[in-house]
Enzyme design. Structure first.
Site, PDB file in Angstrom:
ATOM      1  CG  HIS A  15      -1.853  -1.146   1.249  1.00  9.49           C
ATOM      2  ND1 HIS A  15      -2.969  -1.194   0.462  1.00  9.49           N
ATOM      3  CD2 HIS A  15      -1.819  -2.313   1.925  1.00  9.49           C
ATOM      4  CE1 HIS A  15      -3.594  -2.339   0.664  1.00  9.49           C
ATOM      5  NE2 HIS A  15      -2.919  -3.043   1.545  1.00  9.49           N
ATOM      6  CB  ALA A  16       0.992   4.207   0.974  1.00 13.38           C
TER       7      ALA A  16
END
Length: 89
Positions: A15-16
Site C-alpha cells: 500500500h502507499a
C-alpha cells in the site's frame, strides 16, 4: 513461464509508498508481469490499482509470473524488492 514467490516485507504491505515503488520497478522492466495472492486472480503488476486491490499485508506471499524474454532476472530483482521493508527506507 518464469515464476517466483515473495513474502511482502513492508510493514504497510503493498500500500502507499511500497506499492508506488514496486509499480515503478515493474514498469522499468518493460515486460508484462502478473502478481497474485494464493487463490486470487493474476493481476497486472504494472497497475497500482491492481496492486493495492490485492490486499497484500506484511507477511503475505505473492506470486510473480512472466513469460517474456528476460523474465528470470526481472522477477529475481522484484522479489528482492518485495522482501525489503520499503517503509524503513
Amino acid at each position: 513461464m518464469a515464476e517466483r514467490q515473495a513474502t511482502v516485507a513492508s510493514s504497510s504491505g503493498l500500500h502507499a509508498r511500497p506499492a508506488k515503488l514496486f509499480v515503478k520497478a515493474v514498469q522499468e522492466k518493460q515486460i508484462p508481469i502478473t502478481i497474485a495472492v494464493d487463490g486470487g486472480p493474476e493481476l497486472d503488476a504494472r497497475s497500482i490499482l491492481s496492486l493495492m486491490g490485492l490486499g497484500a499485508a506484511q507477511g503475505t506471499v505473492v506470486t510473480l509470473r512472466s513469460d517474456a524474454e528476460g523474465a528470470d532476472a526481472a522477477l529475481d530483482d522484484l522479489v528482492a524488492l518485495l522482501e525489503t521493508d520499503l517503509d524503513a527506507q
